[in-house]
Design a protein around this motif. Structure first.
Motif, short mmCIF file in Angstrom:
data_model
loop_
_atom_site.label_atom_id
_atom_site.label_comp_id
_atom_site.label_asym_id
_atom_site.label_seq_id
_atom_site.Cartn_x
_atom_site.Cartn_y
_atom_site.Cartn_z
N GLN A 48 78.33 -73.45 -51.89
CA GLN A 48 77.11 -73.72 -52.66
C GLN A 48 77.48 -74.36 -53.98
O GLN A 48 78.30 -73.82 -54.73
N THR A 49 76.87 -75.51 -54.26
CA THR A 49 77.11 -76.21 -55.53
C THR A 49 75.80 -76.31 -56.29
O THR A 49 74.80 -76.80 -55.75
N ASP A 50 75.80 -75.83 -57.55
CA ASP A 50 74.56 -75.85 -58.33
C ASP A 50 74.49 -77.10 -59.19
O ASP A 50 75.36 -77.98 -59.13
N ARG A 51 73.42 -77.19 -60.00
CA ARG A 51 73.18 -78.39 -60.79
C ARG A 51 74.25 -78.62 -61.84
O ARG A 51 74.40 -79.74 -62.35
N ASN A 52 75.02 -77.59 -62.19
CA ASN A 52 76.08 -77.72 -63.18
C ASN A 52 77.43 -78.06 -62.54
O ASN A 52 78.44 -78.15 -63.23
N GLY A 53 77.43 -78.23 -61.21
CA GLY A 53 78.66 -78.57 -60.52
C GLY A 53 79.53 -77.37 -60.16
O GLY A 53 80.64 -77.54 -59.65
N ARG A 54 79.03 -76.15 -60.39
CA ARG A 54 79.80 -74.96 -60.05
C ARG A 54 79.66 -74.69 -58.56
O ARG A 54 78.56 -74.71 -58.02
N TRP A 166 72.28 -78.51 -46.54
CA TRP A 166 71.01 -78.98 -47.09
C TRP A 166 71.11 -79.13 -48.60
O TRP A 166 72.03 -78.62 -49.25
N VAL A 167 70.13 -79.84 -49.14
CA VAL A 167 69.97 -79.96 -50.59
C VAL A 167 68.58 -79.43 -50.92
O VAL A 167 67.59 -79.90 -50.36
N ALA A 168 68.50 -78.45 -51.79
CA ALA A 168 67.22 -77.86 -52.19
C ALA A 168 66.93 -78.23 -53.63
O ALA A 168 67.82 -78.20 -54.49
N LEU A 169 65.68 -78.57 -53.88
CA LEU A 169 65.22 -78.91 -55.22
C LEU A 169 63.99 -78.08 -55.50
O LEU A 169 62.99 -78.19 -54.79
N ARG A 175 68.67 -78.28 -58.75
CA ARG A 175 69.22 -78.74 -57.47
C ARG A 175 70.36 -77.83 -57.02
O ARG A 175 71.25 -77.48 -57.80
N THR A 176 70.33 -77.47 -55.76
CA THR A 176 71.41 -76.70 -55.15
C THR A 176 71.75 -77.34 -53.81
O THR A 176 70.86 -77.64 -53.02
N SER A 177 73.03 -77.57 -53.57
CA SER A 177 73.44 -78.09 -52.27
C SER A 177 74.27 -77.05 -51.54
O SER A 177 75.05 -76.30 -52.15
N ILE A 178 74.07 -76.98 -50.24
CA ILE A 178 74.79 -76.05 -49.38
C ILE A 178 75.50 -76.85 -48.30
O ILE A 178 74.87 -77.66 -47.60
N ARG A 179 76.79 -76.63 -48.15
CA ARG A 179 77.56 -77.25 -47.07
C ARG A 179 78.05 -76.13 -46.15
O ARG A 179 78.66 -75.15 -46.61
N LEU A 180 77.78 -76.25 -44.85
CA LEU A 180 78.13 -75.22 -43.89
C LEU A 180 79.41 -75.58 -43.14
O LEU A 180 79.77 -76.75 -43.00
N SER A 181 80.08 -74.54 -42.62
CA SER A 181 81.29 -74.74 -41.81
C SER A 181 81.38 -73.61 -40.79
O SER A 181 80.80 -72.54 -40.97
#
Length: 205
Positions: A48-54, A166-169, A175-181
């Motif tokens: 999970q990556t948040d709007r601050n890049g964390r 997904w990318v949620a706004l 903004r939060t992006s989720i990458r699955l594996s």
């Protein structure tokens, strides 16, 4: 203006899982709907990556209808869980709990297998015939935010699609992006997975 680059970065980094000769479906939105209806449960790793890049990592467990759990990596005292009725954000460090009705979250599209997305979803071009990107946004309820789902075509996955993330706004443009594996579909998941300890009941420190 922010979601598109993230969508493309997810799409471009996804591996080619199906040959280019595979026939394209007549309606990719209908294929996404079929995928959502075919998935009863899913377990996957997430980043999970948040709007601050964390970026934080962990395990996501989903069980329809209405249940999801984001168990963060060791050392992160936070939990996101939906128990079938409400979506909770729990911060164990400060002993706070926030709650929302499931339907008020962009995640509702993932949690309700009966939800018909045709009236408020659209396919977003990705530049790859192996990637399907769908933006879900209900103009009647902009406060619910929007979510862009990214799928990789994969004949072995439900309805021929593998959810990559997904990318949620939200309504405040957070903004939060989720990458699955390591996605696993339709495995046995106990309802107990979605129970959680309420830090407000632990008494004073």
């Amino acid at each position: 203006m922010f979601a598109r680059p993230l969508v493309l970065s997810l799409a471009l980094s996804a591996p080619a899982l199906v040959s280019a000769a595979a026939p394209a479906p007549a309606n990719e939105l209908a294929q996404v709907q079929q995928h959502l209806q075919a998935v009863n449960s899913m377990v996957a790793g997430f980043a999970q990556t948040d709007r601050n890049g964390r970026t934080l990592t962990g395990t996501m467990t989903l069980k329809r209808p209405g249940k999801i759990r984001f168990q963060y990596q060791k050392g992160v005292p936070q939990l996101i869980v939906a128990d079938g009725r409400s979506l909770y954000f729990i911060d164990y460090q400060v002993r706070q709990v926030e709650r929302w009705p499931i339907g008020n979250s962009p995640l509702a599209v993932l949690l309700n297998p009966k939800k018909d997305i045709a009236s408020f979803a659209k396919v977003i071009p990705t530049g790859s015939d192996q990637v399907v990107s769908v933006e879900v946004y209900d103009a009647k309820h902009p406060e619910y935010g929007r979510i862009t789902l990214i799928f990789q075509k994969n004949a072995s996955a439900p309805a021929g699609l593998m959810l990559q993330g997904w990318v949620a706004l939200d309504s405040q443009n957070n903004r939060t992006s989720i990458r699955l594996s390591n996605q696993q579909f339709n495995t046995n998941v106990s309802d107990g997975t979605f129970r959680w300890n309420d830090p407000r009941r632990q008494g004073p420190r």
